[in-house]
Design an enzyme around this catalytic site. Structure first.
Site, PDB file in Angstrom:
ATOM      1  N   ASN A   1      63.311 -37.358  -0.793  1.00 39.50           N
ATOM      2  CA  ASN A   1      64.253 -36.301  -1.166  1.00 39.50           C
ATOM      3  C   ASN A   1      63.924 -35.064  -0.334  1.00 39.50           C
ATOM      4  OD1 ASN A   1      65.715 -34.251  -2.409  1.00 39.50           O
ATOM      5  ND2 ASN A   1      65.257 -34.942  -4.491  1.00 39.50           N
TER       6      ASN A   1
ATOM      7  N   LYS B   1      60.216 -34.181  -1.338  1.00 40.82           N
ATOM      8  CA  LYS B   1      59.530 -34.864  -2.428  1.00 40.82           C
ATOM      9  C   LYS B   1      59.688 -36.353  -2.182  1.00 40.82           C
ATOM     10  CE  LYS B   1      61.932 -32.023  -5.474  1.00 40.82           C
ATOM     11  NZ  LYS B   1      62.589 -31.673  -6.689  1.00 40.82           N
TER      12      LYS B   1
ATOM     13  N   ARG C   1      67.790 -39.124   0.097  1.00 41.94           N
ATOM     14  CA  ARG C   1      68.815 -38.202  -0.389  1.00 41.94           C
ATOM     15  C   ARG C   1      69.423 -37.527   0.832  1.00 41.94           C
ATOM     16  NH1 ARG C   1      68.255 -32.205  -2.926  1.00 41.94           N
ATOM     17  NH2 ARG C   1      70.412 -31.990  -3.565  1.00 41.94           N
TER      18      ARG C   1
ATOM     19  N   HIS D   1      74.835 -32.264  -5.683  1.00 43.93           N
ATOM     20  CA  HIS D   1      74.028 -32.707  -6.829  1.00 43.93           C
ATOM     21  C   HIS D   1      74.659 -33.924  -7.510  1.00 43.93           C
ATOM     22  CE1 HIS D   1      72.511 -28.282  -7.310  1.00 43.93           C
ATOM     23  NE2 HIS D   1      71.614 -28.991  -6.627  1.00 43.93           N
TER      24      HIS D   1
ATOM     25  N   ASN E   1      66.861 -24.803  -9.025  1.00 47.07           N
ATOM     26  CA  ASN E   1      66.863 -23.712  -8.067  1.00 47.07           C
ATOM     27  C   ASN E   1      68.284 -23.613  -7.494  1.00 47.07           C
ATOM     28  OD1 ASN E   1      65.904 -21.736  -6.463  1.00 47.07           O
ATOM     29  ND2 ASN E   1      65.098 -23.148  -4.940  1.00 47.07           N
ATOM     30  N   GLY E   2      68.794 -24.740  -6.998  1.00 44.51           N
ATOM     31  CA  GLY E   2      70.234 -24.859  -6.755  1.00 44.51           C
ATOM     32  C   GLY E   2      70.879 -25.222  -8.088  1.00 44.51           C
TER      33      GLY E   2
ATOM     34  N   ARG F   1      70.766 -18.238  -4.028  1.00 38.14           N
ATOM     35  CA  ARG F   1      72.156 -18.250  -3.547  1.00 38.14           C
ATOM     36  C   ARG F   1      73.065 -17.455  -4.476  1.00 38.14           C
ATOM     37  NH1 ARG F   1      72.310 -24.691  -2.964  1.00 38.14           N
ATOM     38  NH2 ARG F   1      70.045 -24.612  -3.057  1.00 38.14           N
TER      39      ARG F   1
ATOM     40  N   MET G   1      63.098 -18.667 -11.873  1.00 43.65           N
ATOM     41  CA  MET G   1      63.596 -18.374 -13.222  1.00 43.65           C
ATOM     42  C   MET G   1      62.479 -18.070 -14.216  1.00 43.65           C
ATOM     43  SD  MET G   1      65.859 -17.872 -15.425  1.00 43.65           S
ATOM     44  CE  MET G   1      67.527 -18.389 -15.038  1.00 43.65           C
TER      45      MET G   1
ATOM     46  N   GLY H   1      65.410 -28.194 -13.595  1.00 45.51           N
ATOM     47  CA  GLY H   1      64.278 -27.318 -13.950  1.00 45.51           C
ATOM     48  C   GLY H   1      64.582 -26.251 -14.984  1.00 45.51           C
ATOM     49  N   VAL H   2      65.627 -25.480 -14.763  1.00 44.34           N
ATOM     50  CA  VAL H   2      65.970 -24.413 -15.700  1.00 44.34           C
ATOM     51  C   VAL H   2      66.669 -24.994 -16.933  1.00 44.34           C
ATOM     52  CG1 VAL H   2      67.302 -22.293 -16.017  1.00 44.34           C
ATOM     53  CG2 VAL H   2      66.199 -22.757 -13.803  1.00 44.34           C
ATOM     54  N   GLY H   3      67.635 -25.865 -16.701  1.00 43.03           N
ATOM     55  CA  GLY H   3      68.426 -26.431 -17.799  1.00 43.03           C
ATOM     56  C   GLY H   3      67.576 -27.181 -18.814  1.00 43.03           C
TER      57      GLY H   3
ATOM     58  N   GLU I   1      66.709 -37.752 -10.054  1.00 46.34           N
ATOM     59  CA  GLU I   1      67.440 -38.094  -8.831  1.00 46.34           C
ATOM     60  C   GLU I   1      66.758 -39.243  -8.087  1.00 46.34           C
ATOM     61  OE1 GLU I   1      67.287 -33.876  -7.672  1.00 46.34           O
ATOM     62  OE2 GLU I   1      69.370 -34.032  -7.044  1.00 46.34           O
TER      63      GLU I   1
HETATM   64  N1  ADP Z   1      59.401 -24.042 -18.166  1.00 48.20           N
HETATM   65  C1  ADP Z   1      60.350 -23.456 -17.422  1.00 48.20           C
HETATM   66  N2  ADP Z   1      61.040 -22.393 -17.915  1.00 48.20           N
HETATM   67  C2  ADP Z   1      61.990 -21.786 -17.195  1.00 48.20           C
HETATM   68  N3  ADP Z   1      62.311 -22.163 -15.951  1.00 48.20           N
HETATM   69  C3  ADP Z   1      61.680 -23.221 -15.416  1.00 48.20           C
HETATM   70  C4  ADP Z   1      60.671 -23.929 -16.117  1.00 48.20           C
HETATM   71  N4  ADP Z   1      60.227 -24.953 -15.334  1.00 48.20           N
HETATM   72  C5  ADP Z   1      60.927 -24.860 -14.185  1.00 48.20           C
HETATM   73  N5  ADP Z   1      61.786 -23.831 -14.234  1.00 48.20           N
HETATM   74  C6  ADP Z   1      62.666 -23.334 -13.194  1.00 48.20           C
HETATM   75  O1  ADP Z   1      63.403 -24.370 -12.588  1.00 48.20           O
HETATM   76  C7  ADP Z   1      63.723 -23.997 -11.241  1.00 48.20           C
HETATM   77  C8  ADP Z   1      63.469 -25.178 -10.326  1.00 48.20           C
HETATM   78  O2  ADP Z   1      64.243 -26.256 -10.753  1.00 48.20           O
HETATM   79  P1  ADP Z   1      64.320 -27.638  -9.959  1.00 48.20           P
HETATM   80  O3  ADP Z   1      65.288 -28.490 -10.666  1.00 48.20           O
HETATM   81  O4  ADP Z   1      62.943 -28.152  -9.763  1.00 48.20           O
HETATM   82  O5  ADP Z   1      64.939 -27.088  -8.615  1.00 48.20           O
HETATM   83  P2  ADP Z   1      65.197 -27.709  -7.174  1.00 48.20           P
HETATM   84  O6  ADP Z   1      65.180 -29.208  -7.294  1.00 48.20           O
HETATM   85  O7  ADP Z   1      66.546 -27.175  -6.832  1.00 48.20           O
HETATM   86  O8  ADP Z   1      64.119 -27.155  -6.308  1.00 48.20           O
HETATM   87  C9  ADP Z   1      62.875 -22.760 -10.936  1.00 48.20           C
HETATM   88  O9  ADP Z   1      63.687 -21.608 -11.005  1.00 48.20           O
HETATM   89  C10 ADP Z   1      61.869 -22.756 -12.068  1.00 48.20           C
HETATM   90  O10 ADP Z   1      61.450 -21.457 -12.392  1.00 48.20           O
HETATM   91  C1  UVW Z   2      72.657 -29.347  -2.690  1.00 48.63           C
HETATM   92  C2  UVW Z   2      71.632 -28.455  -3.290  1.00 48.63           C
HETATM   93  O1  UVW Z   2      71.918 -27.340  -3.665  1.00 48.63           O
HETATM   94  O2  UVW Z   2      70.412 -28.970  -3.421  1.00 48.63           O
HETATM   95  P1  UVW Z   2      69.130 -28.241  -4.038  1.00 48.63           P
HETATM   96  O3  UVW Z   2      69.459 -27.834  -5.431  1.00 48.63           O
HETATM   97  O4  UVW Z   2      68.065 -29.317  -3.992  1.00 48.63           O
HETATM   98  O5  UVW Z   2      68.842 -27.085  -3.139  1.00 48.63           O
HETATM   99 MG    MG Z   3      67.118 -30.171  -6.954  1.00 47.32          MG
END
Ligand code: ADP
Ligand code: UVW
Ligand code: MG
Length: 397
Positions: A8, A15, A92, A181, A212-213, A242, A284, A331-333, A385
């Site tokens: 990914n 990852k 991915r 996504h 993050n996205g 973003r 977050m 992550g956030v959700g 994913e």
């Molecule tokens: N326990 C938590 N509480 C609040 N936010 C969290 C927690 N764990 C992860 N996050 C948030 O989730 C986000 C990352 O999500 P993730 O799905 O891993 O993103 P991506 O795959 O896009 O890099 C970051 O903003 C992080 O702060």
């Molecule tokens: C498409 C996209 O936004 O991917 P990510 O959340 O991993 O940055």
């Molecule tokens: Mg992601």
């Protein structure tokens, strides 16, 4: 027993997971970060032995070097590919344009298409391609499978994916909404249907992939009918770095009035906006902590973040013409209970409720957070994913 290696790739990191097909067990996982910086960082975990290693001292020039670092970690810390022969490497790939509505074995034509689509995903597709090329070299006899973020959204109707601009120009340059996504939205919608013990075909749901996205998708009978990301992963929700939706005139205004070049504005919108732009911090966790301590700037940023999510929840309930479930993931959700509650506060008229005890329960399992017997099931469903990519890759080969 055979396994799938899932890669990914992000813009500056990737990852990976080695997943055994029988029983869908993760044999190893890891992370290569800070690619292209002075010192890279790698983490590797052999799930069979529990052995974890990291290296934060050596530079990693590009994704090919990152791939080599991953192979070295497997060699030194296992598990070995001899004991777990690869059936496929699943990649991915963020942008598949309109060409790909499903996972595909990578041949020369597919590689060329991914390269061509880099213009639409300059942060992601080149990295994905480097990963594919490195994997081909390391495992020349193993099938390389591309799993596209955009594929799940190829069910969008023209009404949903068309931007109302000059039609000829739009067609010539493939300007339309694609959505991203998709691998996560697909996995999570199926997992939610399984959890509800209701066929996916009978459900109208909104999936909020908030990492993050971040993106929201309206899913009817298992098909994506509307999604918040567009031509690129910049549109829609407020994200870590973003902006999400802005009036396109912001770009021209900043170009003329602030003297910024288009490249500078693009970088600003993608990498220095969202939570980072509003608060100076894109993570977050940090923003939520600051808000909880009474930081007004952080609280104001979170208000913008929630306001945008709520906007999409309302819009998608209307597009779906009804609502059975709202699903939070990523992550956030999955982790931020307060954000979930405050985003959905006051939506009882849609049948949307939050049960505070359920919402605040820390768990890694799919679960309800709505009140017992409420008309709309509000759920938290962890995304995976990598597992979805492994499944699709295995199915194909
Ligand atoms: N326990 C938590 N509480 C609040 N936010 C969290 C927690 N764990 C992860 N996050 C948030 O989730 C986000 C990352 O999500 P993730 O799905 O891993 O993103 P991506 O795959 O896009 O890099 C970051 O903003 C992080 O702060
Ligand atoms: C498409 C996209 O936004 O991917 P990510 O959340 O991993 O940055
Ligand atoms: Mg992601």
């Amino acid at each position: 027993m055979s396994a799938v290696l899932v890669v990914n790739s992000g813009s500056s990191s990737f990852k990976y997971q080695l997943i055994e097909l029988e029983g869908e067990k993760t044999l190893a996982s890891g992370l290569v970060e800070r690619i292209g910086e002075e010192t890279g960082a790698t983490k590797h975990r052999n799930a069979l032995t529990g052995d974890e290693t990291s290296n934060d001292s050596e530079p990693i020039a590009d994704h090919a070097a990152g791939f080599a670092a991953m192979l070295k970690a497997f060699e030194q810390h296992g598990p070995s590919f001899d004991e777990h022969p690869l059936l496929a490497v699943g990649h991915r790939v963020v942008h598949g344009g309109s060409e790909f509505d499903r996972a595909t074995i990578v041949d020369d034509a597919v590689e060329e298409a991914i390269e061509r689509l880099s213009a639409l995903a300059p942060l992601h597709n080149p990295a994905n391609l480097e990963g594919i090329r490195a994997a081909k070299e390391a495992f020349p006899d193993v099938a390389q499978v591309a799993v596209f973020d955009t594929a799940f959204h190829q069910t969008l109707t023209p009404a949903a994916y068309t931007y109302a601009i000059d039609d000829e120009l739009a067609k010539k340059h493939q300007v339309r909404r694609y959505g991203f996504h998709g691998t996560s939205h697909k996995y999570v919608s199926q997992a939610a249907a399984d959890f509800l013990d209701t066929p996916l075909a009978e459900l109208k749901m909104i999936v909020l992939h908030i990492g993050n996205g971040a993106s929201a998708t309206a899913i009817e009978g298992g098909r994506s009918i509307e999604t918040s990301m567009g031509l690129t992963p910049l549109e829609g929700l407020v994200m870590g770095t973003r902006s999400g939706d802005v009036d396109p005139a912001v770009v021209f205004h900043l170009h003329r009035e602030a003297g910024l070049s288009f490249d500078e504005i693009e970088t600003m919108l993608n990498k220095r906006s969202g939570l980072l732009g509003l608060t100076g911090n894109g993570d977050m966790r940090d923003v939520q902590d600051a808000a909880s301590r009474g930081d007004q700037v952080a609280e104001a940023a979170l208000a913008v973040y929630r306001h945008r999510m709520r906007h999409y929840v309302g819009a998608y309930a209307a597009q779906l013409g009804g609502l059975d479930a709202i699903v939070f993931t990523a992550g956030v959700g999955e982790n931020n209970a307060l954000l979930r509650r405050r985003t959905l506060l006051g939506l009882e008229f849609l049948g949307v409720t939050i049960d505070d005890d359920r919402n605040e329960l820390a768990s890694r399992e799919a679960r309800y957070i709505s009140k017992e017997g409420a008309p709309v099931s509000v759920l938290v469903v962890p995304t995976d994913e990598e597992l979805e990519i492994a499944r699709q890759a295995a199915e194909l080969v």
